[in-house]
Design a protein around this motif. Structure first.
Motif, PDB file in Angstrom:
ATOM      1  N   GLN A  23       0.841  -1.200   0.000  1.00 31.56           N
ATOM      2  CA  GLN A  23       0.000   0.000   0.000  1.00 31.56           C
ATOM      3  C   GLN A  23       0.879   1.254   0.000  1.00 31.56           C
ATOM      4  O   GLN A  23       1.953   1.275   0.604  1.00 31.56           O
ATOM      5  CB  GLN A  23      -0.893   0.002   1.242  1.00 31.56           C
ATOM      6  CG  GLN A  23      -1.962   1.086   1.227  1.00 31.56           C
ATOM      7  CD  GLN A  23      -2.876   1.003   2.440  1.00 31.56           C
ATOM      8  OE1 GLN A  23      -2.477   0.522   3.477  1.00 31.56           O
ATOM      9  NE2 GLN A  23      -4.090   1.481   2.310  1.00 31.56           N
ATOM     10  N   ASN A  27      -1.792   6.606   1.427  1.00 32.75           N
ATOM     11  CA  ASN A  27      -3.067   5.938   1.717  1.00 32.75           C
ATOM     12  C   ASN A  27      -3.049   5.285   3.099  1.00 32.75           C
ATOM     13  O   ASN A  27      -4.061   5.266   3.809  1.00 32.75           O
ATOM     14  CB  ASN A  27      -3.373   4.897   0.643  1.00 32.75           C
ATOM     15  CG  ASN A  27      -3.712   5.529  -0.689  1.00 32.75           C
ATOM     16  OD1 ASN A  27      -4.249   6.630  -0.736  1.00 32.75           O
ATOM     17  ND2 ASN A  27      -3.375   4.872  -1.774  1.00 32.75           N
ATOM     18  N   ASN A  31      -5.627   6.258   6.571  1.00 32.02           N
ATOM     19  CA  ASN A  31      -6.348   5.357   7.476  1.00 32.02           C
ATOM     20  C   ASN A  31      -5.894   5.511   8.925  1.00 32.02           C
ATOM     21  O   ASN A  31      -6.700   5.438   9.847  1.00 32.02           O
ATOM     22  CB  ASN A  31      -6.157   3.901   7.029  1.00 32.02           C
ATOM     23  CG  ASN A  31      -7.047   3.565   5.850  1.00 32.02           C
ATOM     24  OD1 ASN A  31      -8.191   3.978   5.810  1.00 32.02           O
ATOM     25  ND2 ASN A  31      -6.528   2.833   4.883  1.00 32.02           N
ATOM     26  N   LYS A  34      -7.353   9.178  10.681  1.00 31.35           N
ATOM     27  CA  LYS A  34      -8.736   9.330  10.215  1.00 31.35           C
ATOM     28  C   LYS A  34      -9.202  10.784  10.321  1.00 31.35           C
ATOM     29  O   LYS A  34      -9.091  11.400  11.376  1.00 31.35           O
ATOM     30  CB  LYS A  34      -9.680   8.456  11.041  1.00 31.35           C
ATOM     31  CG  LYS A  34      -9.499   6.963  10.853  1.00 31.35           C
ATOM     32  CD  LYS A  34     -10.103   6.483   9.557  1.00 31.35           C
ATOM     33  CE  LYS A  34     -10.074   4.953   9.487  1.00 31.35           C
ATOM     34  NZ  LYS A  34     -10.346   4.479   8.138  1.00 31.35           N
ATOM     35  N   ARG A 130     -16.684   7.652   2.001  1.00 32.46           N
ATOM     36  CA  ARG A 130     -16.482   7.278   3.411  1.00 32.46           C
ATOM     37  C   ARG A 130     -17.616   7.840   4.269  1.00 32.46           C
ATOM     38  O   ARG A 130     -17.938   7.287   5.317  1.00 32.46           O
ATOM     39  CB  ARG A 130     -15.114   7.765   3.898  1.00 32.46           C
ATOM     40  CG  ARG A 130     -13.980   6.903   3.343  1.00 32.46           C
ATOM     41  CD  ARG A 130     -12.604   7.371   3.751  1.00 32.46           C
ATOM     42  NE  ARG A 130     -11.599   6.493   3.155  1.00 32.46           N
ATOM     43  CZ  ARG A 130     -10.436   6.888   2.672  1.00 32.46           C
ATOM     44  NH1 ARG A 130     -10.101   8.167   2.721  1.00 32.46           N
ATOM     45  NH2 ARG A 130      -9.592   6.016   2.152  1.00 32.46           N
ATOM     46  N   LYS A 137     -15.213   0.223   6.551  1.00 28.35           N
ATOM     47  CA  LYS A 137     -14.033   0.842   7.179  1.00 28.35           C
ATOM     48  C   LYS A 137     -12.784   0.774   6.310  1.00 28.35           C
ATOM     49  O   LYS A 137     -11.769   1.383   6.638  1.00 28.35           O
ATOM     50  CB  LYS A 137     -13.737   0.165   8.532  1.00 28.35           C
ATOM     51  CG  LYS A 137     -14.891   0.203   9.518  1.00 28.35           C
ATOM     52  CD  LYS A 137     -15.247   1.619   9.915  1.00 28.35           C
ATOM     53  CE  LYS A 137     -16.336   1.635  10.995  1.00 28.35           C
ATOM     54  NZ  LYS A 137     -16.831   2.992  11.257  1.00 28.35           N
ATOM     55  N   GLU A 138     -12.817   0.005   5.209  1.00 24.61           N
ATOM     56  CA  GLU A 138     -11.605  -0.200   4.406  1.00 24.61           C
ATOM     57  C   GLU A 138     -11.723   0.373   2.993  1.00 24.61           C
ATOM     58  O   GLU A 138     -11.033  -0.069   2.083  1.00 24.61           O
ATOM     59  CB  GLU A 138     -11.275  -1.696   4.337  1.00 24.61           C
ATOM     60  CG  GLU A 138     -10.994  -2.310   5.689  1.00 24.61           C
ATOM     61  CD  GLU A 138     -10.666  -3.800   5.625  1.00 24.61           C
ATOM     62  OE1 GLU A 138      -9.964  -4.262   6.528  1.00 24.61           O
ATOM     63  OE2 GLU A 138     -11.095  -4.482   4.675  1.00 24.61           O
ATOM     64  N   GLU A 140     -11.116   2.152  -0.260  1.00 19.23           N
ATOM     65  CA  GLU A 140      -9.928   2.705  -0.911  1.00 19.23           C
ATOM     66  C   GLU A 140     -10.172   2.803  -2.415  1.00 19.23           C
ATOM     67  O   GLU A 140     -10.831   1.944  -3.005  1.00 19.23           O
ATOM     68  CB  GLU A 140      -8.691   1.815  -0.695  1.00 19.23           C
ATOM     69  CG  GLU A 140      -8.191   1.747   0.736  1.00 19.23           C
ATOM     70  CD  GLU A 140      -7.509   3.013   1.210  1.00 19.23           C
ATOM     71  OE1 GLU A 140      -7.296   3.937   0.387  1.00 19.23           O
ATOM     72  OE2 GLU A 140      -7.192   3.086   2.418  1.00 19.23           O
ATOM     73  N   ARG A 159     -10.050  -4.854   1.811  1.00 18.93           N
ATOM     74  CA  ARG A 159      -8.621  -4.899   1.497  1.00 18.93           C
ATOM     75  C   ARG A 159      -8.299  -6.033   0.535  1.00 18.93           C
ATOM     76  O   ARG A 159      -7.456  -5.906  -0.348  1.00 18.93           O
ATOM     77  CB  ARG A 159      -7.831  -5.072   2.799  1.00 18.93           C
ATOM     78  CG  ARG A 159      -6.360  -4.799   2.660  1.00 18.93           C
ATOM     79  CD  ARG A 159      -6.010  -3.350   2.751  1.00 18.93           C
ATOM     80  NE  ARG A 159      -6.381  -2.770   4.029  1.00 18.93           N
ATOM     81  CZ  ARG A 159      -6.531  -1.480   4.236  1.00 18.93           C
ATOM     82  NH1 ARG A 159      -6.337  -0.636   3.245  1.00 18.93           N
ATOM     83  NH2 ARG A 159      -6.870  -1.004   5.420  1.00 18.93           N
TER      84      ARG A 159
END
Length: 318
Positions: A23, A27, A31, A34, A130, A137-138, A140, A159
């Motif tokens: 990753q 990014n 996370n 937040k 979001r 919660k993931e 992207e 993910r």
């Protein structure tokens, strides 16, 4: 009514777990921190305040399993303070979804909306989603589209899907096709542009890309879809590589600037298209084929917006 003061975080030393390997550091920090504006994240990266294994890194650095990331103190937003995304934009993006399952969202991104905040923008598509999908919660971005480019954009909700699609994108598993309205008569025999691209940042901070032998290999396959006399051609562009501004620079290199392109376009051509009502960049990601983890295949197409359609209609009548 009482108000709480935003907190300042303390220094964090975080060991990267195996599942996050690969990753990008920016990014990863989005996370970890937040709600912190992406502009601030890029600032602490640029200043060298974020360290990996005690060394400075660039925003595009990809973290590896076992890396020790030093995150400096930053001012955090109030607890549960949402990203301030306008309700009208949230509704517009919700309506733009063309596919959604438990692991993936694909939307037909409108032109003029950035995919993420930064460069003076507080939010973009990912920040909006979001807010729209607080339980995911993931979330992207799987890939990016330029702010003024419209069309199919993938957002991973898990993910595992993000890793799967990144692997597919690195190979030849994903087929992305764009439509572009370009100046002049694109010759039928001109089927590909193979020209290396080099990125550079101007003093203003603006990113520009040019054909340069010192750049990275870049290949785009083109196909004529429709002609408008010798004035303009609608082409399909299929980027085999995924370089920044690739289609726009390759079209220019071929002698056919894209309508409405403020960076690499032709002012006279853009003005004539604007007079027909086309006040946008005429580049649209219209078709997408992606492999799914279960062995299946997802095939999607996204229509152009009303402005594009009406402009082409007027162009046909001239």
């Amino acid at each position: 009514m009482t108000t709480s003061t935003p907190q300042t975080s303390s220094v964090q030393l975080i060991e990267v777990p195996p599942e996050l390997a690969g990753q990008r550091i920016d990014n990863f920090l989005v996370n970890v921190l937040k709600g912190v504006p992406k502009t601030l994240i890029y600032r602490i990266l640029r200043k060298g305040e974020v360290r990996v294994n005690k060394g400075r890194i660039k925003p595009e650095y990809k973290i590896q399993s076992g890396d020790i990331v030093r995150v400096p103190p930053v001012r955090l937003p109030e607890r549960d303070e949402p990203v301030p995304v306008a309700q009208g934009l949230l509704q517009r993006l919700e309506a733009a979804i063309v596919y959604e399952d438990k692991a993936l969202i694909v939307l037909n991104k409108p032109a003029g909306i950035a995919v993420h905040g930064g460069s003076g923008l507080n939010f973009g598509v990912i920040e909006a989603f979001r807010q729209l999908r607080p339980d995911a919660k993931e979330l992207e971005l799987v890939h990016r589209l330029d702010r003024d480019t419209s069309g199919l954009l993938m957002i991973a909700k898990k993910r595992s899907m993000l890793r799967h699609l990144h692997t597919a994108l690195r190979g030849d598993g994903v087929d992305k096709r764009y439509m572009a309205l370009v100046r002049g008569h694109w010759a039928t025999g001109k089927k590909q542009v193979n020209a290396p691209l080099l990125k550079s940042n101007l003093r203003s901070g603006e990113r520009m890309v040019e054909v340069n032998d010192e750049g990275k290999e870049a290949l785009t396959v083109f196909r004529v879809l429709r002609r408008f006399g010798d004035f303009a051609t609608m082409v399909e562009a299929r980027p085999i590589t995924g370089r920044t501004h690739q289609i726009r620079v390759h079209a220019l290199h071929a002698g056919h600037a894209i309508a409405g392109d403020s960076k690499y376009g032709d002012e006279d051509f853009t003005r004539e298209i604007r007079e027909l009502g086309g006040k946008r960049l005429f580049l649209h990601a219209y078709a997408l084929v992606v492999p799914l983890p279960d062995g299946g295949e997802l095939k999607l197409e996204a229509p152009v917006d009303e402005m594009w359609a009406q402009t082409v209609e007027r162009l046909s009548a001239t």
